[in-house]
Design a protein around this motif. Structure first.
Motif, mmCIF file in Angstrom:
data_model
loop_
_atom_site.group_PDB
_atom_site.id
_atom_site.type_symbol
_atom_site.label_atom_id
_atom_site.label_comp_id
_atom_site.label_asym_id
_atom_site.label_seq_id
_atom_site.Cartn_x
_atom_site.Cartn_y
_atom_site.Cartn_z
ATOM 1 N N TYR A 154 5.359 -12.911 37.036
ATOM 2 C CA TYR A 154 6.152 -11.693 36.850
ATOM 3 C C TYR A 154 5.418 -10.573 37.572
ATOM 4 O O TYR A 154 4.205 -10.389 37.378
ATOM 5 N N ARG A 155 6.136 -9.832 38.381
ATOM 6 C CA ARG A 155 5.511 -8.790 39.195
ATOM 7 C C ARG A 155 4.741 -7.794 38.331
ATOM 8 O O ARG A 155 3.608 -7.420 38.657
ATOM 9 N N ASP A 156 5.338 -7.357 37.214
ATOM 10 C CA ASP A 156 4.663 -6.348 36.386
ATOM 11 C C ASP A 156 3.398 -6.906 35.741
ATOM 12 O O ASP A 156 2.410 -6.188 35.559
ATOM 13 N N GLU B 262 -0.387 -5.495 36.284
ATOM 14 C CA GLU B 262 -1.214 -5.003 35.179
ATOM 15 C C GLU B 262 -2.584 -5.669 35.138
ATOM 16 O O GLU B 262 -3.539 -5.109 34.606
ATOM 17 N N THR B 263 -2.691 -6.874 35.683
ATOM 18 C CA THR B 263 -3.978 -7.563 35.704
ATOM 19 C C THR B 263 -4.784 -7.245 36.956
ATOM 20 O O THR B 263 -5.915 -7.726 37.109
ATOM 21 N N GLY C 35 2.402 -6.699 29.437
ATOM 22 C CA GLY C 35 2.188 -6.323 28.052
ATOM 23 C C GLY C 35 1.087 -7.090 27.360
ATOM 24 O O GLY C 35 0.788 -6.826 26.189
ATOM 25 N N VAL C 36 0.454 -8.037 28.053
ATOM 26 C CA VAL C 36 -0.633 -8.793 27.433
ATOM 27 C C VAL C 36 -1.838 -7.882 27.219
ATOM 28 O O VAL C 36 -1.998 -6.859 27.884
ATOM 29 N N ALA C 37 -2.714 -8.287 26.298
ATOM 30 C CA ALA C 37 -3.840 -7.422 25.932
ATOM 31 C C ALA C 37 -4.785 -7.176 27.094
ATOM 32 O O ALA C 37 -5.324 -6.076 27.234
ATOM 33 N N VAL C 38 -4.969 -8.188 27.957
ATOM 34 C CA VAL C 38 -5.898 -8.017 29.067
ATOM 35 C C VAL C 38 -5.437 -6.942 30.042
ATOM 36 O O VAL C 38 -6.250 -6.364 30.773
ATOM 37 N N GLY C 39 -4.152 -6.615 30.028
ATOM 38 C CA GLY C 39 -3.635 -5.601 30.930
ATOM 39 C C GLY C 39 -3.357 -4.260 30.275
ATOM 40 O O GLY C 39 -2.856 -3.346 30.929
ATOM 41 N N ARG C 40 -3.683 -4.138 28.976
ATOM 42 C CA ARG C 40 -3.361 -2.919 28.231
ATOM 43 C C ARG C 40 -4.591 -2.405 27.501
ATOM 44 O O ARG C 40 -5.007 -2.981 26.497
#
Length: 301
Positions: A96-98, A102-103, A263-268
């Motif tokens: 997924y692009r987003d 985010e990572t 929305g995963v924790a590693v990206g937030r």
């Protein structure tokens, strides 16, 4: 539900849709089909289990038995993963692009593939264990594809859809330190015990006319962390099956986790990693809902 009415009702609609599930204690699940009122009906007289052999050639038998209206009801019980003993779980990263953004990763020029140990698979509401030494256990809502046919060097993505038995909700639980900071492949951050809740059902492909436009959501302790649609995949399901078939043979019963949105924790920075006592709720439109409580690895059983 009056089972005598099931067959005529479905025949009048022109189809026999099936939601498959496995009910009972871990390791002793019984194959079942979900009636329209939510009652599990025993398929033990049709198949020993919902496995590759059944998915390759037994779905019509299940539909016929359901339409006949004489399947016995099963008492409410634990729901296990809807597929027994898959040969492999193939996962697609950064699809997924987003999520790729985010990572901090670039958009992959080709699908990123990795494997997840088959014994990570647990039921949709089973407990998830935080691994020993973990500080970065994370969550990932994913659309899982289950094969019903053999895919080997497919000529084009157009051949792929006919080989799909059905779809399910998957939570690709991950330990990010193991995955990203300990060297080697991603697999060791993906293959810890209990790290792939699957289900509650395997929804047959004919019931999902457009798997590329399903709402997906995951929450932790009631807070929505991921909220997206499967249409945002970089590489769609047909392309993934075709692509994977160029590198390995996909067999009936194999599972493909097709990637997770943002929305995963590693990206937030605002979203903490998972801890014992947290509760994850995972759902995909038309495919059902999961709920997992997290526990320390010291808890056995």
């Amino acid at each position: 539900m009056n089972q005598e009415l099931v067959g005529p009702m479905l025949r009048a609609r022109g189809y026999l849709f099936v939601k498959l599930l496995r009910v009972g204690p871990a390791g002793a699940e019984r194959p079942a089909v979900l009636a329209e009122d939510g009652t599990p009906l025993d398929l033990s007289g049709v198949t020993r289990d919902i496995d590759g052999d059944f998915l390759a050639g037994g779905l019509d038998d299940a539909r016929a038995a359901y339409a006949a209206g004489n399947l016995p009801e099963l008492a409410p019980a634990r729901i296990g993963p809807p597929v027994a003993r898959p040969g492999k779980i193939v996962c697609v990263g950064l699809n997924y692009r987003d999520h790729a953004e985010e990572t901090g990763a670039g958009i992959p020029a080709e699908p990123v593939l990795f494997m997840k140990a088959v014994n990570t698979m647990v039921g949709p509401d089973d407990r998830v264990l935080i691994p020993k030494g973990s500080v970065k256990t994370d969550y990932e809502v994913e659309l899982a594809v289950v094969l019903g046919g053999r895919a080997r060097y497919l000529d084009s993505p157009d051949e792929a859809r006919a080989l799909v038995a059905g779809y399910a909700v998957s939570n690709d639980v991950s330990e990010r330190e193991f995955q990203m900071e300990r060297g080697g492949t991603w697999d060791k951050g993906k293959s810890c015990e209990t790290f792939n809740p699957l289900g509650p059902w395997l929804v047959t492909a004919d019931e999902i006319p457009d798997p590329q436009d399903l709402a997906m959501r995951l929450s932790v302790n009631g807070e929505v962390r991921q909220d997206a649609r499967s249409k945002n995949m970089i590489y769609g399901i047909d392309h993934l099956i075709w692509y994977i078939s160029q590198f390995m043979v996909l067999e009936p019963g194999d599972v493909i986790n097709t990637g997770t949105p943002a929305g995963v924790a590693v990206g937030r920075p605002d979203a903490p990693f998972l801890r014992a006592g947290d509760v994850m709720e995972v759902e995909i439109e038309g495919l059902g809902r999961q709920r997992q409580a997290l526990a320390s690895h010291e808890v056995s059983g």
